[in-house]
Design a protein around this motif. Structure first.
Motif, short mmCIF file in Angstrom:
data_model
loop_
_atom_site.label_atom_id
_atom_site.label_comp_id
_atom_site.label_asym_id
_atom_site.label_seq_id
_atom_site.Cartn_x
_atom_site.Cartn_y
_atom_site.Cartn_z
N LEU A 262 37.22 28.22 42.71
CA LEU A 262 36.49 29.43 43.06
C LEU A 262 36.66 29.78 44.54
N ALA A 263 37.05 28.79 45.37
CA ALA A 263 37.26 29.05 46.79
C ALA A 263 38.55 29.82 47.05
N PHE A 264 39.42 29.91 46.04
CA PHE A 264 40.69 30.61 46.21
C PHE A 264 40.59 32.10 45.90
N ALA A 265 39.46 32.54 45.34
CA ALA A 265 39.32 33.95 44.98
C ALA A 265 39.55 34.84 46.20
N GLY A 266 40.37 35.87 46.02
CA GLY A 266 40.66 36.79 47.10
C GLY A 266 42.12 36.85 47.49
N PHE A 267 42.94 35.94 46.93
CA PHE A 267 44.35 35.94 47.33
C PHE A 267 45.07 37.23 46.96
N GLU A 268 44.52 37.96 45.98
CA GLU A 268 45.15 39.21 45.54
C GLU A 268 44.77 40.40 46.39
N ALA A 269 43.93 40.20 47.41
CA ALA A 269 43.36 41.34 48.15
C ALA A 269 44.38 42.14 48.93
N THR B 86 18.79 33.40 47.58
CA THR B 86 18.77 33.69 46.14
C THR B 86 19.58 34.94 45.84
N ALA B 87 19.44 35.97 46.68
CA ALA B 87 20.23 37.19 46.49
C ALA B 87 21.72 36.88 46.60
N PHE B 88 22.08 36.01 47.54
CA PHE B 88 23.47 35.60 47.71
C PHE B 88 23.98 34.94 46.43
N LEU B 89 23.21 34.03 45.85
CA LEU B 89 23.64 33.32 44.64
C LEU B 89 23.79 34.27 43.46
N LEU B 90 22.87 35.23 43.35
CA LEU B 90 22.96 36.21 42.26
C LEU B 90 24.23 37.04 42.38
N LEU B 91 24.48 37.59 43.56
CA LEU B 91 25.69 38.40 43.76
C LEU B 91 26.95 37.56 43.58
N ALA B 92 26.94 36.33 44.09
CA ALA B 92 28.13 35.47 43.96
C ALA B 92 28.46 35.22 42.50
N VAL C 241 32.09 36.40 41.03
CA VAL C 241 33.08 35.41 40.60
C VAL C 241 33.34 35.53 39.10
N THR C 242 32.32 35.82 38.32
CA THR C 242 32.52 35.96 36.88
C THR C 242 33.52 37.07 36.58
N VAL C 243 33.37 38.23 37.22
CA VAL C 243 34.27 39.35 36.95
C VAL C 243 35.65 39.10 37.55
N VAL C 244 35.72 38.60 38.78
CA VAL C 244 37.01 38.40 39.43
C VAL C 244 37.86 37.39 38.66
N VAL C 245 37.26 36.29 38.22
CA VAL C 245 38.02 35.31 37.44
C VAL C 245 38.48 35.93 36.11
N GLY C 246 37.63 36.74 35.50
CA GLY C 246 38.05 37.45 34.30
C GLY C 246 39.23 38.37 34.56
N VAL D 289 40.17 29.63 32.84
CA VAL D 289 39.14 29.66 31.80
C VAL D 289 37.99 28.69 32.12
N PRO D 290 38.27 27.42 32.49
CA PRO D 290 37.15 26.54 32.87
C PRO D 290 36.37 27.08 34.07
N ALA D 291 37.06 27.70 35.04
CA ALA D 291 36.38 28.27 36.19
C ALA D 291 35.48 29.43 35.77
N LEU D 292 35.93 30.24 34.82
CA LEU D 292 35.12 31.35 34.33
C LEU D 292 33.85 30.85 33.65
N LEU D 293 33.99 29.82 32.81
CA LEU D 293 32.83 29.26 32.11
C LEU D 293 31.85 28.64 33.10
N THR D 294 32.39 28.00 34.14
CA THR D 294 31.55 27.37 35.15
C THR D 294 30.81 28.41 35.97
N ALA D 295 31.52 29.46 36.38
CA ALA D 295 30.90 30.52 37.18
C ALA D 295 29.79 31.21 36.41
N ALA D 296 29.98 31.37 35.10
CA ALA D 296 28.99 32.04 34.28
C ALA D 296 27.83 31.12 33.89
N GLY D 297 27.93 29.82 34.24
CA GLY D 297 26.87 28.88 33.92
C GLY D 297 26.80 28.53 32.46
#
Length: 494
Positions: free
Chosen positions: A215-222, A366-372, A376-381, A419-427
């Protein structure tokens, strides 16, 4: 101020250096090293460097797919265009719909982190500074990002380059210092499975750690949404996306190794994002005022990341607005700076509204965790869809264009990694190391579901009334005579 409702972004405004750091800063390397990657230590323990190395290899699969498509389809719509051309224009629209949404939420996410990090650290140093006075810092960051975006891509990208160089240099110097101080404790055993945390022995601990590290790698496509403002975009985009993923991945491995051998592999399972066993804690305890540079690098990283993702959201919104699947006002450009000023204004309003609304409704962390979780759920998707789009695009291009390893094997490996990262991000507790989300963070799933359901409704309306607009999501808008508008045999219509 007058604006143009038609026109193009500024051509040839930036080069490889600025575009590379667009992706680099979107990955927020300092913040990731200090806050995101340590989450994997609870599972991988002192084998976290191996987990990071595995995550790097996994992310390179998808980064290669993005780079291949960015070279073929240099467009501000980036992932939306890739999905439209590789799969179907309707899928491209939905990808763009979701991508604009979450990228507009990244700046408020980082501004929240800027606020509570600055306020908390200042309170530790001077108790007279209130720990809950976080919002002025967030608003100041929002103003800086808005001004940088208004002045155009050249100013914004160069600003990001300076910030990115600073944060990387600080952590590289600190890492080399830690390696030197570790002395005889330096060991390659941290690239094995012998130091994992209790309860997660061997490969299972490393796998769990790598999932959180991915999840720390998200953003390489920016870099991709800046294609229309970049010199030689086909070549530059390919090099920037792959260069950012590989370069920052190596940076992650080096810095994680340095801290692991300094702290001790067998004690590293207790390492985290705050407290004595953290990057700032170690700097405070052992390296005097150097902790100030670490603190500034993390603050710097939040601003740089917010700046980069504001570029992504406004360019993607511009691309969808000019084909009229989003309100046409978002395609308005400043006549001099060629910046999408309406998009920048909307981005600023969303950022300030989300920061103050969620920050005061709950609290900034808490707001940070909600937005994160939403982001991450959408970006990994999106990454998974882009992997599929890479397969589809090159299959449609004919056998002479298809490279089985590049365009079939690597995308499938990328999907398997994310796929495992997506499931993890979504809890979703598919694995025993995934914790089920609690309220209000658990609201992330319904929020994403409602937004995408709204996108489906808009899609159906547009397909009924203006199907040509949905078809236009597959179009590449560049001013390169003939070359950019070439369409390989079998691709989706524009």
């Amino acid at each position: 101020m007058q604006v143009e409702t038609t026109g193009t972004l500024r051509r040839d405004a930036i080069g490889l250096r600025e575009v590379l750091f667009q992706s680099v800063t979107a990955m927020a390397p300092a913040a990731a090293v200090a806050a995101s990657i340590p989450a994997g230590a609870a599972f991988a323990g002192g084998s976290l460097p191996l987990a990071v190395l595995i995550a790097l290899v996994a992310c390179l699969f998808t980064a290669f797919c993005v780079a291949e498509l960015a070279r073929e389809l240099p467009a501000a719509g980036s992932v939306a265009v890739y999905a439209a051309r590789g799969l179907h224009p309707a899928i491209g629209f939905l990808v763009g719909w979701g991508y604009v949404f979450v990228e507009m939420l990244v700046p408020p996410l980082l501004l929240l982190q800027l606020g509570f990090t600055a306020a908390g650290t200042l309170h530790e140093e001077w108790s007279s500074c209130p720990a809950d006075l976080w919002w002025p810092w967030s608003l100041a960051g929002a103003a800086v990002i808005a001004v940088a975006g208004y002045l155009g891509v050249r100013a914004s990208a160069r600003f990001g380059t300076v910030l990115g160089i600073f944060e990387i240099l600080v952590f590289l110097v600190f890492a080399l210092w830690l390696i030197g101080k570790a002395g005889d404790a330096n060991t390659l055993s941290v690239f094995g499975t012998s130091h994992t945390a209790d309860g997660y022995a061997g490969v299972s601990g490393v796998f769990a750690g790598s999932v959180y590290t991915v999840l720390a790698f998200a953003g390489f496509e920016a870099a991709a949404p800046l294609a229309e403002e970049t010199r030689d975009p086909r070549r530059t985009m390919h090099r920037a996306v792959l260069g950012a993923a590989l370069g920052i991945g190596v940076f992650y491995v080096l810095t994680t190794y340095a801290m692991t051998v300094y702290v001790g592999p067998d004690r590293f399972a207790k390492f985290g994002a705050s407290g004595p066993a953290s990057w700032e804690g170690v700097a405070r305890a052992s390296f005097g005022l150097f902790w100030v540079l670490v603190f500034l690098a993390v603050i710097n990283s939040t601003v740089a990341n917010a700046n980069a993702c504001a570029n992504v959201s406004t360019r993607t919104a511009f691309a969808l607005a000019r084909i009229r699947v989003l309100p046409g006002l978002l395609a308005a450009l400043h006549p001099r700076h060629r910046s999408p000023v309406a998009g920048i204004a909307l981005q600023t309003v969303v950022a300030v509204g989300a920061v103050l609304g969620l920050g005061f409704a709950y609290d900034p962390v808490t707001a940070f965790l909600l937005l994160a979780t939403v982001i991450v759920t959408v970006v990994v998707g999106v990454y998974i869809v882009v992997d599929l789009a890479c397969v589809g695009y090159f299959l449609r291009g004919g056998r002479e264009r298809l490279k089985p390893v590049r365009h079939l094997l690597l995308p499938l490996l990328g999907i398997a990694a994310f796929v495992p990262a997506l499931l993890t991000a979504a809890g979703l507790p598919v694995f025993d190391f995934v914790s089920e989300l609690t309220a209000p963070v658990s609201y992330a799933g319904p929020i994403v579901g409602l937004w995408m359901a709204a996108g489906v409704v808009v899609l159906l309306v547009l397909l009924r009334r203006h199907p040509e607009r949905i078809a236009a999501t597959a179009r590449v808008h560049v001013a390169e005579a003939g070359a950019a508008e070439e369409q390989p045999t079998g691709t989706a219509p524009r």
